[in-house]
Design an enzyme around this catalytic site. Structure first.
Site, PDB file in Angstrom:
ATOM      1  N   GLY A  85       2.025  -8.511  -7.171  1.00  0.00           N
ATOM      2  CA  GLY A  85       3.019  -8.647  -6.204  1.00  0.00           C
ATOM      3  C   GLY A  85       3.124  -7.418  -5.163  1.00  0.00           C
ATOM      4  O   GLY A  85       2.932  -6.343  -5.583  1.00  0.00           O
ATOM      5  N   VAL A 137       0.657 -10.895   3.397  1.00  0.00           N
ATOM      6  CA  VAL A 137      -0.691 -11.561   3.325  1.00  0.00           C
ATOM      7  C   VAL A 137      -1.371 -11.184   4.901  1.00  0.00           C
ATOM      8  O   VAL A 137      -2.614 -11.073   5.008  1.00  0.00           O
ATOM      9  CB  VAL A 137      -0.746 -12.966   3.132  1.00  0.00           C
ATOM     10  N   ALA A 138      -0.502 -11.570   5.730  1.00  0.00           N
ATOM     11  CA  ALA A 138      -0.988 -11.609   7.073  1.00  0.00           C
ATOM     12  C   ALA A 138      -1.817  -9.878   7.532  1.00  0.00           C
ATOM     13  O   ALA A 138      -2.543  -9.885   8.011  1.00  0.00           O
ATOM     14  CB  ALA A 138       0.252 -11.620   8.094  1.00  0.00           C
ATOM     15  N   LYS A 139      -0.756  -9.010   6.797  1.00  0.00           N
ATOM     16  CA  LYS A 139      -1.178  -7.595   7.091  1.00  0.00           C
ATOM     17  C   LYS A 139      -2.413  -7.020   6.250  1.00  0.00           C
ATOM     18  O   LYS A 139      -3.322  -6.607   6.807  1.00  0.00           O
ATOM     19  CB  LYS A 139      -0.050  -6.668   6.681  1.00  0.00           C
ATOM     20  N   ASP A 170      52.614   0.844   8.732  1.00  0.00           N
ATOM     21  CA  ASP A 170      51.361  -0.129   8.341  1.00  0.00           C
ATOM     22  C   ASP A 170      50.095   0.624   8.330  1.00  0.00           C
ATOM     23  O   ASP A 170      49.857   1.673   9.038  1.00  0.00           O
ATOM     24  CB  ASP A 170      51.154  -1.002   9.824  1.00  0.00           C
ATOM     25  N   TYR A 191      17.708 -15.980 -12.749  1.00  0.00           N
ATOM     26  CA  TYR A 191      16.638 -16.277 -11.831  1.00  0.00           C
ATOM     27  C   TYR A 191      16.290 -17.590 -11.489  1.00  0.00           C
ATOM     28  O   TYR A 191      16.227 -17.866 -10.147  1.00  0.00           O
ATOM     29  CB  TYR A 191      15.615 -15.363 -12.743  1.00  0.00           C
ATOM     30  N   ASP A 207       9.930 -16.268   6.698  1.00  0.00           N
ATOM     31  CA  ASP A 207       9.455 -15.266   5.636  1.00  0.00           C
ATOM     32  C   ASP A 207      10.018 -13.820   6.083  1.00  0.00           C
ATOM     33  O   ASP A 207      10.018 -13.507   7.163  1.00  0.00           O
ATOM     34  CB  ASP A 207       8.062 -15.336   5.904  1.00  0.00           C
ATOM     35  N   HIS A 228      13.931  -7.700   0.708  1.00  0.00           N
ATOM     36  CA  HIS A 228      12.812  -8.303   0.948  1.00  0.00           C
ATOM     37  C   HIS A 228      12.695  -9.669   1.806  1.00  0.00           C
ATOM     38  O   HIS A 228      11.773  -9.881   1.992  1.00  0.00           O
ATOM     39  CB  HIS A 228      11.877  -8.179  -0.255  1.00  0.00           C
TER      40      HIS A 228
HETATM   41  P1  ADQ Z   1       6.367 -12.701  -1.133  1.00  0.00           P
HETATM   42  O1  ADQ Z   1       6.910 -14.056  -0.852  1.00  0.00           O
HETATM   43  O2  ADQ Z   1       5.840 -13.025  -2.534  1.00  0.00           O
HETATM   44  O3  ADQ Z   1       7.257 -11.626  -0.983  1.00  0.00           O
HETATM   45  P2  ADQ Z   1       4.128 -11.760   0.773  1.00  0.00           P
HETATM   46  O4  ADQ Z   1       4.782 -10.780   1.584  1.00  0.00           O
HETATM   47  O5  ADQ Z   1       2.947 -12.525   1.466  1.00  0.00           O
HETATM   48  O6  ADQ Z   1       5.177 -12.791   0.129  1.00  0.00           O
HETATM   49  O7  ADQ Z   1       3.382 -11.085  -0.376  1.00  0.00           O
HETATM   50  C1  ADQ Z   1       2.845 -11.734  -1.495  1.00  0.00           C
HETATM   51  C2  ADQ Z   1       1.986 -10.598  -2.124  1.00  0.00           C
HETATM   52  O8  ADQ Z   1       1.382 -11.436  -3.235  1.00  0.00           O
HETATM   53  C3  ADQ Z   1       0.642  -9.990  -1.326  1.00  0.00           C
HETATM   54  O9  ADQ Z   1       0.737  -8.610  -1.507  1.00  0.00           O
HETATM   55  C4  ADQ Z   1      -0.600 -10.912  -1.653  1.00  0.00           C
HETATM   56  O10 ADQ Z   1      -1.537 -10.059  -1.942  1.00  0.00           O
HETATM   57  C5  ADQ Z   1      -0.079 -11.373  -3.197  1.00  0.00           C
HETATM   58  N1  ADQ Z   1      -0.909 -12.770  -3.245  1.00  0.00           N
HETATM   59  C6  ADQ Z   1      -0.568 -13.731  -2.540  1.00  0.00           C
HETATM   60  N2  ADQ Z   1      -1.510 -14.778  -2.802  1.00  0.00           N
HETATM   61  C7  ADQ Z   1      -1.969 -14.233  -3.971  1.00  0.00           C
HETATM   62  C8  ADQ Z   1      -3.196 -14.854  -4.855  1.00  0.00           C
HETATM   63  N3  ADQ Z   1      -3.617 -16.011  -4.697  1.00  0.00           N
HETATM   64  N4  ADQ Z   1      -3.358 -13.935  -5.780  1.00  0.00           N
HETATM   65  C9  ADQ Z   1      -2.972 -12.820  -6.038  1.00  0.00           C
HETATM   66  N5  ADQ Z   1      -2.154 -12.209  -5.326  1.00  0.00           N
HETATM   67  C10 ADQ Z   1      -1.766 -13.011  -4.248  1.00  0.00           C
HETATM   68  C11 ADQ Z   1       8.628 -11.151  -0.675  1.00  0.00           C
HETATM   69  C12 ADQ Z   1       9.153 -11.656   0.735  1.00  0.00           C
HETATM   70  C13 ADQ Z   1       8.168 -11.468   1.883  1.00  0.00           C
HETATM   71  C14 ADQ Z   1       8.012  -9.904   1.876  1.00  0.00           C
HETATM   72  C15 ADQ Z   1       7.537  -9.474   0.463  1.00  0.00           C
HETATM   73  C16 ADQ Z   1       7.673  -7.792   0.518  1.00  0.00           C
HETATM   74  O11 ADQ Z   1       9.241 -13.260   0.715  1.00  0.00           O
HETATM   75  O12 ADQ Z   1       8.582 -11.853   2.996  1.00  0.00           O
HETATM   76  O13 ADQ Z   1       6.897  -9.592   2.921  1.00  0.00           O
HETATM   77  O14 ADQ Z   1       8.634  -9.799  -0.441  1.00  0.00           O
HETATM   78  O15 ADQ Z   1       8.891  -7.353   1.006  1.00  0.00           O
END
Ligand code: ADQ
Length: 742
Positions: free
Chosen positions: A35, A392-394, A515, A100, A387, A178
């Site tokens: 994560g 992922v974009a970065k 008051d 959760y 989001d 987040h």
């Molecule tokens: P996420 O919703 O989980 O996080 P994201 O920011 O894209 O979304 O982070 C996902 C992480 O999981 C990334 O580090 C990525 O590398 C990893 N990941 C994605 N696909 C993968 C795969 N197939 N296998 C292994 N790893 C994978 C939440 C919020 C986001 C916010 C982050 C951080 O929803 O908006 O950017 O927290 O604050």
């Protein structure tokens, strides 16, 4: 992170720990937990203990990812501490289920991502959310020390800051969200009690961080509208707390990605990928399986591309990796099915023996494979419907070491603020996604590099280490910010010495505001009647022959007479216009005229009509426009306008126009609580002068009192008073202590 040289311990609190522990045949098994938060913070935590860091050590508190039987808990605790610098919070399956999978992911997650139709409002899940936050609070209390920095993460623990504020005195508390913080119109869909509790929960923090400016603004808007606290440049001041809100866009550890690309495992993976997909452009899609990520929209955009522009058939592949997530929540199970059906449909419709348009994998991929995918893909398609940030974009941009590659990014992702050179799309528009894919595939390498160079520089500069460092610096800086506000706080020791001075004195002058000092503000002024405890303490104080008690208020004389006429004390109405001494009639303190009222009243009435919920009060020699019950944002604008209007209108008349606590008042110049104060002071030779009030009108009184007087402001704002107290309850306690000495 730099700053003061003092080192602190950092306590990180998140739903999940950075490792997972599960029981297999009664034995504990440990694994890594993935994560963005864990990998991001791990990079920062490597700097802990170095010379430049203000953090000496850290401890991570959270749930270990599985239920553990009693006999294994001690072992888990000990491994957590020694190997992972962690402290586990144990939760039962039922707690986890309702907390959760329930409140977190069926209520907060969908609502905060603007999916109100997916949002459940279930009381039992809310109760469990409160309960689990309490369990976390208890765990923190077991380990926290004064001087620790406590940094709480994300939407699972919104109630926690307030719960630990009193359990961890001395610790600074930070909270980072987040996910997006939604606009007021969405947040208000929560039942009244929940939304208030959630905001109160967050307000226990010293610093509150959000990914994007808009989320910070949305939060501040909810704070004004629901809790009624204004802010100044993000600094929220309540009667007893100062809370900083700030935007900190989370970054990634770019170097970690770049370095890892050179590992033999990644190099091999890159080779294999290139071999297995020769001659096609690879469009990558990587997410957790979540309806907010817009995976379906992406597939539909791809379908349109193949349908409308057949030249791309056999030339492109959509490589779609979906990570299993939140299995057991209906909406997730449904989305998974829909994705798989659509993948099947597209492959069936366009695929051939030699070409599969969508290569779909539903699994977690290891880090070295993930970065290899980023590295070989010509295009990354990141199209969430909503989001918080999107890492992922970065990560994709980070892995483009030669600056080629095209990022297609949704305008609904927080990351868009920093990645504006991407091809930006609205994910609800499938045609736009399809056109963006074509544009991306056709983009010349020079243009790709131009765009990526700018984005890579940016994400390198504001990386995750800067992000965490910035947040913690702001948190540490709060000590100084707060000390300015808390400098006059009446400590227990000072309070005792005031009580002693009171009991030793023989001629006491006691000024009491009403008051906001003796009773809290309510929606309609006439509802703020004195309760039995207030009446009792006033009766006792005024019966003591050594006391001259002056109740000095902005209210009209009829109300004061009705509530306190029988008591042996001086009553002052309309902030000093009328005075009634014990056993005497009401008298005007200084001759006044009221002929100006007929000119001003229509102006106030006009504003009263323009702003629903506001009202005009006409007193003998003053006029007040009240707006406590009106829409806070609209009233702020109109109050400014009215103030301006009145100031111009009264420029040549001997009137004063004052903006108070949710009121604007017009009255004759030269009369205020200070004039009455001086008058009362000269009436005897007092050996104990005491004054307490919460409002701007009380400042006039504080200013004229002798230095030896004990003046107290209720609330921690800037004041001329010698001391401050944080609540009406404290006022009651002090006055009761006085009365007890009678
Ligand atoms: P996420 O919703 O989980 O996080 P994201 O920011 O894209 O979304 O982070 C996902 C992480 O999981 C990334 O580090 C990525 O590398 C990893 N990941 C994605 N696909 C993968 C795969 N197939 N296998 C292994 N790893 C994978 C939440 C919020 C986001 C916010 C982050 C951080 O929803 O908006 O950017 O927290 O604050």
């Amino acid at each position: 992170m730099s700053g003061s040289s003092k080192k602190h311990r950092l306590i990180i609190v998140s739903n999940r720990l950075p490792f997972t522990a599960k029981e297999e045949n009664g034995k504990l098994e440990f694994g890594e937990s993935a994560g963005g938060l864990v990998s991001g913070l791990s990079s920062f935590l490597k700097t802990v203990g170095t010379n430049t860091s203000n953090i000496s050590e850290y401890l991570w508190i959270g749930w270990p990812g599985g239920t553990v039987s009693e006999e294994n808990k001690e072992e888990l605790k000990s491994v957590a501490r020694s190997k992972f610098s962690s402290y586990p919070v144990f939760l039962s399956e039922e707690e986890m289920d309702q907390f959760y999978l329930g409140f977190c992911n069926k209520t907060i997650w969908p609502l905060f991502h603007y999916f109100p139709t997916y949002t459940a409002y279930q009381e039992d899940q809310w109760q469990q959310y409160k309960n689990v936050n309490q369990v976390f609070a208890q765990a923190i209390q077991e380990v926290v020390k004064p001087d620790d920095l406590v940094w709480i993460h994300d939407y699972h623990l919104l109630l926690l800051p307030n719960m630990i504020k009193t359990r961890a005195p001395g610790a600074l508390i930070g909270f980072f969200l987040h996910i997006p913080f939604p606009s007021y119109e969405i947040f208000r869909l929560l039942p009244g009690e929940w939304r208030k509790d959630l905001l109160d929960g967050l307000m226990g923090s010293d610093v509150l961080g959000f990914h994007a400016y808009d989320y910070t603004q949305h939060f501040l808007q909810c704070i004004v509208r629901i809790l009624g606290h204004d802010h100044n440049m993000g600094l929220i001041l309540t009667a007893d707390r100062v809370v900083r809100t700030e935007t900190f866009p989370m970054g990634i550890d770019v170097d970690r990605f770049v370095t890892a690309l050179e590992n033999p495992a990644s190099v091999q993976e890159i080779k294999d990928l290139k071999k297995s997909l020769p001659g096609v452009k690879i469009i990558l899609s990587v997410d957790r399986q979540d309806y907010t990520k817009g995976i379906l929209n992406r597939l539909e955009g791809f379908e349109i591309l193949l349908e409308t522009q057949p030249r791309y058939r056999e030339k492109v592949v959509l490589l779609m990796i979906v990570v299993p997530s939140r299995i057991g929540v209906d909406q997730y199970d449904k989305t998974k099915k829909q994705i798989e059906e659509l993948v099947g449909k597209i492959n069936g419709k366009f695929g051939s023996i030699s070409w599969t348009p969508v290569v779909y994998q539903y699994r977690q991929v290891p880090f070295h494979s993930l970065i290899a995918l980023y590295h070989v893909s010509d295009v990354a398609l990141v199209t969430p419907l909503r989001d918080g940030m999107n890492l992922v974009a970065k990560e994709y941009v980070a892995c483009r070491v030669d600056n080629t590659g095209v990022l297609v990014l949704s305008e609904m992702a927080g990351a868009v603020k920093e990645l504006g050179e991407a091809i930006i799309v609205n994910p609800n528009n499938r045609q736009e996604i399809s056109a963006a894919m074509a544009e991306a595939v056709e983009m010349p390498a020079g243009e790709q590099q131009r765009r990526n160079r700018i984005m890579r520089d940016r994400i390198k500069r504001y990386n995750v280490i800067r992000w965490a460092g910035d947040f913690l610096s702001q948190l540490l800086a709060m000590r100084e910010v707060q000390s300015k506000f808390y400098v006059k706080l009446l400590s227990e020791q000072l309070k005792q010495s005031v009580i002693t001075d009171y009991s030793r004195s023989k001629r006491r002058l006691i000024f009491l505001d009403y008051d906001g000092t003796l009773v809290p503000f309510v929606r309609r002024p006439e509802m703020a009647t004195p309760g039995a405890d207030v009446s009792a303490v006033l009766t006792q104080l005024s019966k003591d022959s050594r006391n001259t008690v002056v109740l000095i208020s902005g209210r009209d004389k009829a109300t004061l007479q009705q509530w306190f006429g029988d008591l042996c004390m001086t009553l002052v109405a309309e902030h000093g216009i009328w005075i009634r001494k014990p056993k005497e009639d009401w008298k005007m303190f200084k001759e006044q005229t009221a002929d100006w009222k007929s000119h001003i009243l229509p102006i106030l009435q006009l504003y009263g009509d323009r702003l629903p919920g506001s009202s005009v009060e006409e007193k003998d020699y003053s006029l007040v426009w009240h707006y406590r019950s009106a829409d806070p944002e609209q009233s702020n604008v109109l109050a400014r306008e009215l103030l301006d209007h009145l100031t111009n209108f009264t420029a040549n008349i001997d009137l004063q126009v004052l903006r108070g606590n949710k009121i604007i008042e017009v009255r004759a110049a030269g009369i205020n609580k200070g004039s009455i104060g001086l008058h009362m002071l000269s009436s005897d030779n007092f050996d104990f002068v005491f004054s307490i009030g919460d409002d701007w009108t009380d400042e006039d009184l504080f200013k004229v009192l002798p230095e030896s007087a004990v003046s107290i402001k209720v609330g921690i704002a800037n004041t001329h008073a010698r001391y401050t107290v944080q609540s009406i309850q404290e006022v009651h306690r002090l006055l009761k202590a006085f009365a007890g000495k009678a």
